[in-house]
Each structure stands twice: as C-alpha cells, then as structure tokens.
Design an enzyme around this catalytic site. Structure first.
Site, short mmCIF file in Angstrom:
data_model
loop_
_atom_site.label_atom_id
_atom_site.label_comp_id
_atom_site.label_asym_id
_atom_site.label_seq_id
_atom_site.Cartn_x
_atom_site.Cartn_y
_atom_site.Cartn_z
N GLY A 43 0.82 -1.21 0.00
CA GLY A 43 0.00 0.00 0.00
C GLY A 43 0.85 1.26 0.00
N ASP A 44 1.89 1.26 0.82
CA ASP A 44 2.80 2.42 0.86
C ASP A 44 3.49 2.61 -0.48
OD1 ASP A 44 2.20 2.93 3.53
OD2 ASP A 44 3.84 1.68 4.27
N ALA A 45 3.89 1.51 -1.10
CA ALA A 45 4.54 1.60 -2.40
C ALA A 45 3.57 2.16 -3.44
CB ALA A 45 5.04 0.22 -2.84
N PHE A 46 2.31 1.70 -3.38
CA PHE A 46 1.30 2.23 -4.31
C PHE A 46 1.19 3.75 -4.16
CE2 PHE A 46 -2.80 3.87 -5.42
CZ PHE A 46 -3.04 3.31 -6.66
N GLY A 48 3.33 5.87 -2.98
CA GLY A 48 4.54 6.54 -3.48
C GLY A 48 4.54 6.67 -4.99
#
Length: 89
Positions: A43-46, A48
């Site tokens: 989710g964090d990567a999405f 970003g």
C-alpha cells in the site's frame, strides 16, 4: 487546487478512483502466485508511485499505473527492499 480524490486499492482486484463525481476502475495485472513474496509495504509503495506522478501533473490513469507498478515491484521482494536503480517507464 486539485479536486478531492479518493483511491481504493483492493490487492489483486481493481483499484477504484472517485473524483469529481465520477468513479473509475483500473484493472490490476495478475501476478503469478510463485512471484508473490511479501505483501508488506504494498500500500505504501502504491501511494509513493501514485503521488510521484500526481505531483508531476500526470493523468489519473498514469498515477494509478505508477502506483500499480510500485506495489507490484515491492510484493516481489522480501521486506521492503529496493533495487539499486528504478526501471519504471
């Protein structure tokens, strides 16, 4: 100023974006189960990837595409490890 936008990610199911009274679904490309290593940080990567394109003024489709790419990349790694270079195009 930008319109208020809501983004729902659903793992391997479509990503839903609501903006200006319109709802759009963006398909997530399937990933072979044997390539899935660790979903931590997806989710964090999405977010970003999505924001990297949003601040550059890209379309919502491009923002979601970058978010999908970043999430897909990170779930194929153990932990939240990044490679030395980014090959996003």
């Amino acid at each position: 100023s930008r319109p208020r936008t809501v983004v729902f990610t659903q793992g391997s199911q479509c990503t839903v974006v609501a903006c200006n009274g319109e709802v759009t679904e963006y398909a997530v490309d399937p990933l072979a189960k044997e390539l899935l290593v660790d979903t931590n940080g997806a989710g964090d990567a999405f977010v970003g990837g999505f924001l990297s394109q949003l601040i550059d003024g890209k379309s919502m489709e491009e923002c979601v595409k970058a978010g999908h790419w970043a999430a897909r990349y990170i779930i194929q790694q153990s932990g939240t490890q990044l490679g030395k270079t980014c090959d996003y195009k």
